[in-house]
Design an enzyme around this catalytic site. Sequence first.
Site, PDB file in Angstrom:
ATOM      1  CG  HIS A   1      76.932  95.477 108.510  1.00  0.00           C
ATOM      2  ND1 HIS A   1      76.315  93.508 109.280  1.00  0.00           N
ATOM      3  CD2 HIS A   1      75.555  96.468 109.211  1.00  0.00           C
ATOM      4  CE1 HIS A   1      75.138  93.738 109.946  1.00  0.00           C
ATOM      5  NE2 HIS A   1      74.416  95.225 109.929  1.00  0.00           N
TER       6      HIS A   1
ATOM      7  CG  ASP B   1      74.969  92.180 106.224  1.00  0.00           C
ATOM      8  OD1 ASP B   1      76.239  92.033 106.814  1.00  0.00           O
ATOM      9  OD2 ASP B   1      74.044  91.149 107.326  1.00  0.00           O
TER      10      ASP B   1
END
Length: 404
Positions: free
Chosen positions: A251, A228
């Site tokens: 991310h 993430d």
Amino acid sequence: MYLQDYLIVLLLMCMCSCVLGATTIFNVMNYGAVGNGRTDDSQAFLKAWKAACQAQVNSTTVPVVLVPTKQTFLLSPLTFNGPCKSSRIYMLVSGNIVAPLKTAWTGKQINAWIIFSNVNGLVMKGNGVIDGQGSSWWPANPCKDDPTNGVNCKGPTGMIFQSCHGLRLDGFSKINSPGNHILIMGTNDAVVSNLRIIAPGDSPNTDAFNISSSTRVQIRNSFIATGDDCIAISAGSSNIDVSGITCGPGHGISIGSLGGGGFDVVENVRVRSCTLKGTLTGVRIKTNQGGKGYARKISFDGIKLEAVDNPIQIEQFYCPLKVNCQNYTSAVAISDVSFTGISGTSIASNVINLSCSQTVGCTNIKLDRIYITSSTPGNKVFANCFNAHGKATRTKPAVKCLLP
Ligand SMILES: *[C@@H]1O[C@H](CO)[C@@H](O)[C@H](O)[C@H]1NC(C)=O
Ligand SMILES: *[C@@H]1O[C@H](CO)[C@@H](O)[C@H](O)[C@H]1NC(C)=O
Ligand SMILES: *[C@@H]1O[C@H](CO)[C@@H](O)[C@H](O)[C@H]1NC(C)=O
Ligand SMILES: *[C@@H]1O[C@H](CO)[C@@H](O)[C@H](O)[C@H]1NC(C)=O
């Protein structure tokens, strides 16, 4: 104590306090820790912590909780509480720390593994590995298909530092957290350096850092590869300085999402000299529809991209649950944002997407020296924008909605 630990203690004293003062060592082994990776050493850690935290010290002596090298300590979810008597307290992580498997957490409503609360002047340092055993939490088919966008299948956070002013984190590795790796909240004047945060690229919600309600936080020279956000800068944060980060998979580096709560504010953020490799987004600001507050004075400077999807993104339409995503009239205002010296490749064709709300819009957005090409030679890339205002110079692909 191993000679190696002793030398590290000496080095730590020189580097961190710049005064060769005395240290008082609280070795967890002297408080009953076993260090075989199977016996629960939580009580020993808490006893060593309590002794160090309560130690009567003078201004030249610093208490050091020692996690000795060459051993692995199993810790159940626990909280190290302050305030402590000394204005500085060290936790020297030379050995490894490991979390119990998910099965051992059953029945416990616990949202974090290791919490430090109200500890001012905490220095956590060393080259040990802190392993959250996340794979016992991650579903075989990750939370991506979860209708709540992963909200309901979030594993506990690895470490939380709450209200730990003057925090220093340096040198250790934090791997395979069930959920977010490190949450720094309500903490001012923190410096994080030389960490390694690692989890598989498909592990759900394993953000490396989340900075929330904190001011004057530096994150420097760290290696991040997770499933993430590499770094999420959340509501209530200001004067945040991120540099020398290698990120990917993950991310990317994100501000937000903002606007999910009350009046969300983020300002004075500088992200510079970072490399993003194969991340899902590069640098991004995302705010929820209908939110209130502002994100301003934000700069992304000197970012190298390698096969990044969505390299530059401002999204004022963020709708995390993807239901009832209507256009509200309010939005978190985004202004004074600069993207400078960002270059490299993208696997997407829309490499710059400035997508601002119809009613609020984004103002004073500046792009300069941007050069992004497709990672597939010959493929075209383009920029998209909606209601973004500002200036773009020396930018490829061209951003037509901004002034030259
Ligand atoms: C501080 O405490 C240490 C350890 O107890 C002692 O050796 C030292 O003399 C003390 N220093 C002062 C200035 O009191
Ligand atoms: C970061 O932490 C704050 C405070 O717990 C939370 O509200 C926010 O959703 C978190 N952000 C991310 C990206 O996990
Ligand atoms: C919201 O506004 C954008 C920009 O005007 C438009 O493209 C989109 O269709 C709107 N969405 C809804 C649900 O009205
Ligand atoms: C830009 O971002 C908005 C918001 O996420 C999205 O709806 C839109 O499809 C994106 N535009 C392009 C061309 O990818």
